[in-house]
Enzyme design. Sequence first.
Site, PDB file in Angstrom:
ATOM      1  N   GLY A   1       0.835  -1.205   0.000  1.00 29.10           N
ATOM      2  CA  GLY A   1       0.000   0.000   0.000  1.00 29.10           C
ATOM      3  C   GLY A   1       0.864   1.248   0.000  1.00 29.10           C
ATOM      4  O   GLY A   1       0.566   2.229   0.677  1.00 29.10           O
TER       5      GLY A   1
ATOM      6  N   SER B   1       1.553   3.261  -2.590  1.00 27.09           N
ATOM      7  CA  SER B   1       1.341   4.244  -3.665  1.00 27.09           C
ATOM      8  C   SER B   1       0.672   5.521  -3.178  1.00 27.09           C
ATOM      9  O   SER B   1       0.511   6.469  -3.939  1.00 27.09           O
ATOM     10  CB  SER B   1       0.490   3.621  -4.783  1.00 27.09           C
ATOM     11  OG  SER B   1      -0.801   3.320  -4.294  1.00 27.09           O
TER      12      SER B   1
ATOM     13  N   ARG C   1      -1.289  -1.443  -6.386  1.00 20.49           N
ATOM     14  CA  ARG C   1      -1.867  -1.820  -7.676  1.00 20.49           C
ATOM     15  C   ARG C   1      -1.626  -0.792  -8.764  1.00 20.49           C
ATOM     16  O   ARG C   1      -1.483  -1.141  -9.927  1.00 20.49           O
ATOM     17  CB  ARG C   1      -3.384  -2.018  -7.531  1.00 20.49           C
ATOM     18  CG  ARG C   1      -3.777  -3.191  -6.668  1.00 20.49           C
ATOM     19  CD  ARG C   1      -5.219  -3.078  -6.258  1.00 20.49           C
ATOM     20  NE  ARG C   1      -5.467  -1.812  -5.551  1.00 20.49           N
ATOM     21  CZ  ARG C   1      -6.662  -1.386  -5.176  1.00 20.49           C
ATOM     22  NH1 ARG C   1      -7.718  -2.102  -5.450  1.00 20.49           N
ATOM     23  NH2 ARG C   1      -6.783  -0.237  -4.524  1.00 20.49           N
TER      24      ARG C   1
ATOM     25  N   VAL D   1      -2.647  -7.240  -3.448  1.00 22.52           N
ATOM     26  CA  VAL D   1      -2.348  -8.139  -2.318  1.00 22.52           C
ATOM     27  C   VAL D   1      -3.403  -9.227  -2.151  1.00 22.52           C
ATOM     28  O   VAL D   1      -3.197 -10.194  -1.424  1.00 22.52           O
ATOM     29  CB  VAL D   1      -2.163  -7.374  -0.976  1.00 22.52           C
ATOM     30  CG1 VAL D   1      -0.996  -6.412  -1.042  1.00 22.52           C
ATOM     31  CG2 VAL D   1      -3.442  -6.663  -0.552  1.00 22.52           C
TER      32      VAL D   1
ATOM     33  N   ASN E   1       0.481  -2.795   5.153  1.00 25.76           N
ATOM     34  CA  ASN E   1      -0.252  -1.537   5.309  1.00 25.76           C
ATOM     35  C   ASN E   1      -1.421  -1.401   4.334  1.00 25.76           C
ATOM     36  O   ASN E   1      -2.361  -0.649   4.602  1.00 25.76           O
ATOM     37  CB  ASN E   1       0.755  -0.378   5.111  1.00 25.76           C
ATOM     38  CG  ASN E   1       0.079   0.944   4.865  1.00 25.76           C
ATOM     39  OD1 ASN E   1      -0.420   1.574   5.796  1.00 25.76           O
ATOM     40  ND2 ASN E   1       0.039   1.383   3.605  1.00 25.76           N
TER      41      ASN E   1
ATOM     42  N   SER F   1      -6.102  -0.512  13.050  1.00 24.37           N
ATOM     43  CA  SER F   1      -6.864   0.732  13.198  1.00 24.37           C
ATOM     44  C   SER F   1      -7.489   0.756  14.588  1.00 24.37           C
ATOM     45  O   SER F   1      -7.759  -0.295  15.176  1.00 24.37           O
ATOM     46  CB  SER F   1      -7.973   0.773  12.149  1.00 24.37           C
ATOM     47  OG  SER F   1      -8.897   1.806  12.427  1.00 24.37           O
TER      48      SER F   1
ATOM     49  N   TYR G   1     -14.988  -3.443   7.862  1.00 21.30           N
ATOM     50  CA  TYR G   1     -13.671  -2.810   8.051  1.00 21.30           C
ATOM     51  C   TYR G   1     -13.198  -3.032   9.489  1.00 21.30           C
ATOM     52  O   TYR G   1     -12.070  -3.459   9.728  1.00 21.30           O
ATOM     53  CB  TYR G   1     -13.773  -1.311   7.740  1.00 21.30           C
ATOM     54  CG  TYR G   1     -12.475  -0.567   7.930  1.00 21.30           C
ATOM     55  CD1 TYR G   1     -11.469  -0.635   6.967  1.00 21.30           C
ATOM     56  CD2 TYR G   1     -12.236   0.193   9.074  1.00 21.30           C
ATOM     57  CE1 TYR G   1     -10.267   0.040   7.137  1.00 21.30           C
ATOM     58  CE2 TYR G   1     -11.041   0.868   9.257  1.00 21.30           C
ATOM     59  CZ  TYR G   1     -10.055   0.789   8.287  1.00 21.30           C
ATOM     60  OH  TYR G   1      -8.856   1.452   8.459  1.00 21.30           O
ATOM     61  N   SER G   2     -14.087  -2.750  10.449  1.00 19.33           N
ATOM     62  CA  SER G   2     -13.715  -2.902  11.860  1.00 19.33           C
ATOM     63  C   SER G   2     -13.318  -4.344  12.153  1.00 19.33           C
ATOM     64  O   SER G   2     -12.343  -4.601  12.878  1.00 19.33           O
ATOM     65  CB  SER G   2     -14.898  -2.516  12.756  1.00 19.33           C
ATOM     66  OG  SER G   2     -15.291  -1.183  12.509  1.00 19.33           O
TER      67      SER G   2
ATOM     68  N   LYS H   1      -9.843  -5.261  10.924  1.00 21.69           N
ATOM     69  CA  LYS H   1      -8.780  -4.678  11.745  1.00 21.69           C
ATOM     70  C   LYS H   1      -8.692  -5.370  13.105  1.00 21.69           C
ATOM     71  O   LYS H   1      -7.598  -5.557  13.648  1.00 21.69           O
ATOM     72  CB  LYS H   1      -8.996  -3.171  11.890  1.00 21.69           C
ATOM     73  CG  LYS H   1      -8.914  -2.415  10.554  1.00 21.69           C
ATOM     74  CD  LYS H   1      -7.578  -2.645   9.854  1.00 21.69           C
ATOM     75  CE  LYS H   1      -7.416  -1.799   8.613  1.00 21.69           C
ATOM     76  NZ  LYS H   1      -6.100  -1.960   7.972  1.00 21.69           N
TER      77      LYS H   1
HETATM   78  N1  NAP Z   1      -6.565   7.013   6.908  1.00 21.88           N
HETATM   79  C1  NAP Z   1      -7.040   6.660   8.079  1.00 21.88           C
HETATM   80  O1  NAP Z   1      -7.760   7.441   8.731  1.00 21.88           O
HETATM   81  C2  NAP Z   1      -6.676   5.311   8.660  1.00 21.88           C
HETATM   82  C3  NAP Z   1      -7.004   5.084   9.992  1.00 21.88           C
HETATM   83  C4  NAP Z   1      -6.693   3.856  10.565  1.00 21.88           C
HETATM   84  C5  NAP Z   1      -6.043   2.891   9.809  1.00 21.88           C
HETATM   85  N2  NAP Z   1      -5.745   3.150   8.513  1.00 21.88           N
HETATM   86  C6  NAP Z   1      -5.091   2.080   7.754  1.00 21.88           C
HETATM   87  O2  NAP Z   1      -3.887   2.546   7.211  1.00 21.88           O
HETATM   88  C7  NAP Z   1      -3.567   1.807   6.023  1.00 21.88           C
HETATM   89  C8  NAP Z   1      -3.227   2.778   4.912  1.00 21.88           C
HETATM   90  O3  NAP Z   1      -4.409   3.528   4.616  1.00 21.88           O
HETATM   91  P1  NAP Z   1      -4.365   5.005   4.034  1.00 21.88           P
HETATM   92  O4  NAP Z   1      -5.179   5.828   4.941  1.00 21.88           O
HETATM   93  O5  NAP Z   1      -2.982   5.400   3.710  1.00 21.88           O
HETATM   94  O6  NAP Z   1      -5.243   4.772   2.730  1.00 21.88           O
HETATM   95  P2  NAP Z   1      -4.990   5.141   1.195  1.00 21.88           P
HETATM   96  O7  NAP Z   1      -4.416   6.503   1.082  1.00 21.88           O
HETATM   97  O8  NAP Z   1      -6.265   4.813   0.528  1.00 21.88           O
HETATM   98  O9  NAP Z   1      -3.872   4.096   0.795  1.00 21.88           O
HETATM   99  C9  NAP Z   1      -4.143   2.731   0.732  1.00 21.88           C
HETATM  100  C10 NAP Z   1      -2.984   2.064   0.045  1.00 21.88           C
HETATM  101  O10 NAP Z   1      -3.291   0.656  -0.056  1.00 21.88           O
HETATM  102  C11 NAP Z   1      -3.111   0.266  -1.414  1.00 21.88           C
HETATM  103  N3  NAP Z   1      -4.005  -0.845  -1.715  1.00 21.88           N
HETATM  104  C12 NAP Z   1      -5.340  -0.904  -1.554  1.00 21.88           C
HETATM  105  N4  NAP Z   1      -5.806  -2.080  -1.975  1.00 21.88           N
HETATM  106  C13 NAP Z   1      -4.722  -2.794  -2.405  1.00 21.88           C
HETATM  107  C14 NAP Z   1      -4.556  -4.077  -2.963  1.00 21.88           C
HETATM  108  N5  NAP Z   1      -5.591  -4.904  -3.136  1.00 21.88           N
HETATM  109  N6  NAP Z   1      -3.317  -4.490  -3.304  1.00 21.88           N
HETATM  110  C15 NAP Z   1      -2.257  -3.670  -3.131  1.00 21.88           C
HETATM  111  N7  NAP Z   1      -2.350  -2.444  -2.594  1.00 21.88           N
HETATM  112  C16 NAP Z   1      -3.577  -2.009  -2.248  1.00 21.88           C
HETATM  113  C17 NAP Z   1      -3.412   1.514  -2.220  1.00 21.88           C
HETATM  114  O11 NAP Z   1      -2.741   1.490  -3.452  1.00 21.88           O
HETATM  115  P3  NAP Z   1      -3.403   1.127  -4.862  1.00 21.88           P
HETATM  116  O12 NAP Z   1      -4.758   1.752  -4.886  1.00 21.88           O
HETATM  117  O13 NAP Z   1      -2.408   1.698  -5.839  1.00 21.88           O
HETATM  118  O14 NAP Z   1      -3.424  -0.362  -4.882  1.00 21.88           O
HETATM  119  C18 NAP Z   1      -2.766   2.586  -1.350  1.00 21.88           C
HETATM  120  O15 NAP Z   1      -1.395   2.647  -1.625  1.00 21.88           O
HETATM  121  C19 NAP Z   1      -4.803   0.951   5.725  1.00 21.88           C
HETATM  122  O16 NAP Z   1      -4.580  -0.375   6.156  1.00 21.88           O
HETATM  123  C20 NAP Z   1      -5.890   1.611   6.555  1.00 21.88           C
HETATM  124  O17 NAP Z   1      -6.905   0.692   6.901  1.00 21.88           O
HETATM  125  C21 NAP Z   1      -6.033   4.328   7.920  1.00 21.88           C
END
Ligand code: NAP
Length: 277
Positions: free
Chosen positions: A10, A12, A35, A61, A86, A140, A153-154, A157
């Site tokens: 993740g 990107s 991706r 993934v 991640n 999370s 989602y919950s 996690k």
């Molecule tokens: N943002 C929040 O408030 C928050 C809070 C708690 C936890 N989190 C957790 O933190 C992590 C990162 O989230 P983020 O907030 O940075 O979200 P984001 O900006 O949407 O980034 C998600 C990343 O995961 C990649 N991804 C999604 N599906 C994928 C797949 N099937 N295969 C490979 N890569 C995949 C996406 O890249 P591509 O689309 O290029 O594949 C992107 O790089 C997640 O696990 C999320 O649940 C986030």
Amino acid sequence: MSGRHILITGASGGIGAALARHYARPGVALVLVARHAGRLGAVAEACRERGAQVSALTLDVRESEALADLIARFDAERPIDTVIANAGVESSLGREGQAELLSDALAQIRTNFEGAVATVLPLLDPMRARGAGRVVLVASLAGRMPLPDQPTYSATKAGLIAFGEALRPVLAARGVSLTVACPGFVATGMSRDYGGWRPLEWSAERAAAAIAAAADRGARGIAFPWPLVALVGLGRCVPARLREWVLRLFFVADIRRGAPSTRVGGMVRVEGESVHR
Ligand SMILES: NC(=O)c1ccc[n+]([C@@H]2O[C@H](COP(=O)([O-])OP(=O)(O)OC[C@H]3O[C@@H](n4cnc5c(N)ncnc54)[C@H](OP(=O)(O)O)[C@@H]3O)[C@@H](O)[C@H]2O)c1
């Protein structure tokens, strides 16, 4: 830092890209997985400019067996010392409380849980054999306090937290640390898609620095921001009836009123399959 080999899924965008930039420097080799080739390529380039050696893998993934094989091959060529699972996606209930689509629910289970397991599993025995390694699972706070508008989602996690807690003692006995990260709201694409109330939101850079610092000192976990962590802890101690009342107030108020909600828009960020309701 120097001489390290770090794999981040993740990478990107959002927290993963910020982690990649955080670690990027001369002597560090990064394996970045996501991706979308274009976005991943831009992050890889930024990391190279900082002096890191970068392999960018355009991979889903959810192709868990192919992913696990590839990671094992990377590790055999050059041992990975830190793996950060991640990659994640999220969706919410429909605007009037309708259940998630099965396809949305499965995308989350397969990305957030299955994908994370497939990312770390191939490295556990090699790390134990080497007597060193750092495993990071990005979960999370929603895994500690399930959100009424994001049941799947919950659950993914919460599953990741349980997986990490179960593994940790066995890994620790062989010198491998396992850090479970539980962020609150972080300003990323995912967070923007959520569309609702996001109290005490951190920047992706701040979240990445905190997660990396916890991983590098081999911490059992990291959760932030502390006021939300404290609220979640308190919430676990009060009677379930009271907890559910408060959660209803904050997360399903619009559903209760039967009004169109900005807080519960259903969307999974998967190209070609995104669902908006
Ligand atoms: N943002 C929040 O408030 C928050 C809070 C708690 C936890 N989190 C957790 O933190 C992590 C990162 O989230 P983020 O907030 O940075 O979200 P984001 O900006 O949407 O980034 C998600 C990343 O995961 C990649 N991804 C999604 N599906 C994928 C797949 N099937 N295969 C490979 N890569 C995949 C996406 O890249 P591509 O689309 O290029 O594949 C992107 O790089 C997640 O696990 C999320 O649940 C986030």
